[in-house]
Design a protein around this motif. Sequence first.
Motif, PDB file in Angstrom:
ATOM      1  N   UNK A 106      10.544   9.116   1.689  1.00 13.40           N
ATOM      2  CA  UNK A 106      11.587   8.278   1.044  1.00 13.40           C
ATOM      3  C   UNK A 106      11.182   8.079  -0.269  1.00 13.40           C
ATOM      4  N   UNK A 107       9.939   8.223  -0.799  1.00 12.70           N
ATOM      5  CA  UNK A 107       9.515   8.050  -2.246  1.00 12.70           C
ATOM      6  C   UNK A 107       8.627   9.235  -2.588  1.00 12.70           C
ATOM      7  N   UNK A 124      -7.456   4.722   0.963  1.00 12.10           N
ATOM      8  CA  UNK A 124      -6.805   5.742   1.489  1.00 12.10           C
ATOM      9  C   UNK A 124      -5.279   5.633   1.297  1.00 12.10           C
ATOM     10  N   UNK A 125      -4.622   6.658   0.787  1.00  8.81           N
ATOM     11  CA  UNK A 125      -3.057   6.499   0.658  1.00  8.81           C
ATOM     12  C   UNK A 125      -2.426   6.894   1.953  1.00  8.81           C
ATOM     13  N   UNK A 126      -1.782   6.229   2.487  1.00  7.65           N
ATOM     14  CA  UNK A 126      -1.066   6.434   3.779  1.00  7.65           C
ATOM     15  C   UNK A 126       0.508   6.606   3.390  1.00  7.65           C
ATOM     16  N   UNK A 127       0.622   7.860   3.183  1.00 12.25           N
ATOM     17  CA  UNK A 127       1.749   8.558   2.479  1.00 12.25           C
ATOM     18  C   UNK A 127       3.118   8.319   3.572  1.00 12.25           C
ATOM     19  N   UNK A 132       5.131  -2.382  -3.911  1.00 14.50           N
ATOM     20  CA  UNK A 132       5.547  -1.146  -3.644  1.00 14.50           C
ATOM     21  C   UNK A 132       6.965  -1.032  -3.126  1.00 14.50           C
ATOM     22  N   UNK A 133       7.400  -0.026  -3.492  1.00 14.80           N
ATOM     23  CA  UNK A 133       8.892   0.372  -3.177  1.00 14.80           C
ATOM     24  C   UNK A 133       9.337   0.580  -1.640  1.00 14.80           C
ATOM     25  N   UNK A 134      10.245   0.215  -0.981  1.00 18.05           N
ATOM     26  CA  UNK A 134      10.767   0.435   0.554  1.00 18.05           C
ATOM     27  C   UNK A 134       9.548  -0.243   1.399  1.00 18.05           C
TER      28      UNK A 134
END
Length: 191
Positions: free
Chosen positions: A111-112, A103-106, A43-45
Amino acid sequence: MNLEDITRLIKERRTHPTRFFNDKEVPKELIRQLLENGNWAPNHKKTEPWRFIVYSGEGREKFVAEVKDTLEQAQQNGADVPADKVNKFALHFRKAPVAIAIVANLDAEHRLPEWEEMAAVSMAVQNIWLSATAAGLSAFWATPPFSNLLGNPLDLKPNQKSMGFLFLGYANRPFPANGRESIEDKIVWKD
């Protein structure tokens, strides 16, 4: 590990409906290893946006009861929640020895783009799924149409989204491959 091994593993991955699962318990350490493998998704960052809530044993029934209460309240407030979908959801929890809420922990700092975070979570699920296949487990990813109403039962924070549930268990029988159409029909070469 070589290319042939990973190719075979990818092609052996299946979606097994929970109705084909048996009652054999999935060891907690195996579940932990699957989740550890999910943790290595790219994943990014380095936001590592995947979160997992694991339900097994009595925890499954307690969660289903909480979901049903939440959905009944939502219906009283005008939400359209089809009873057949709720019953199907509950059946998955009863048939699978393990249910993992995805679960997506945004990223709170945004930043993305959200889609990148969701894609990273999906890659984590793929890692888990391939690992489950290697361990002889069956899996089924389901996203009920009322996922957006599950914030309270899942104890989601404002920056989190439900991406459904990955059900794990051992299948009573092998599930046949459904195959794929030729990759050549999906490639454009620009040499």
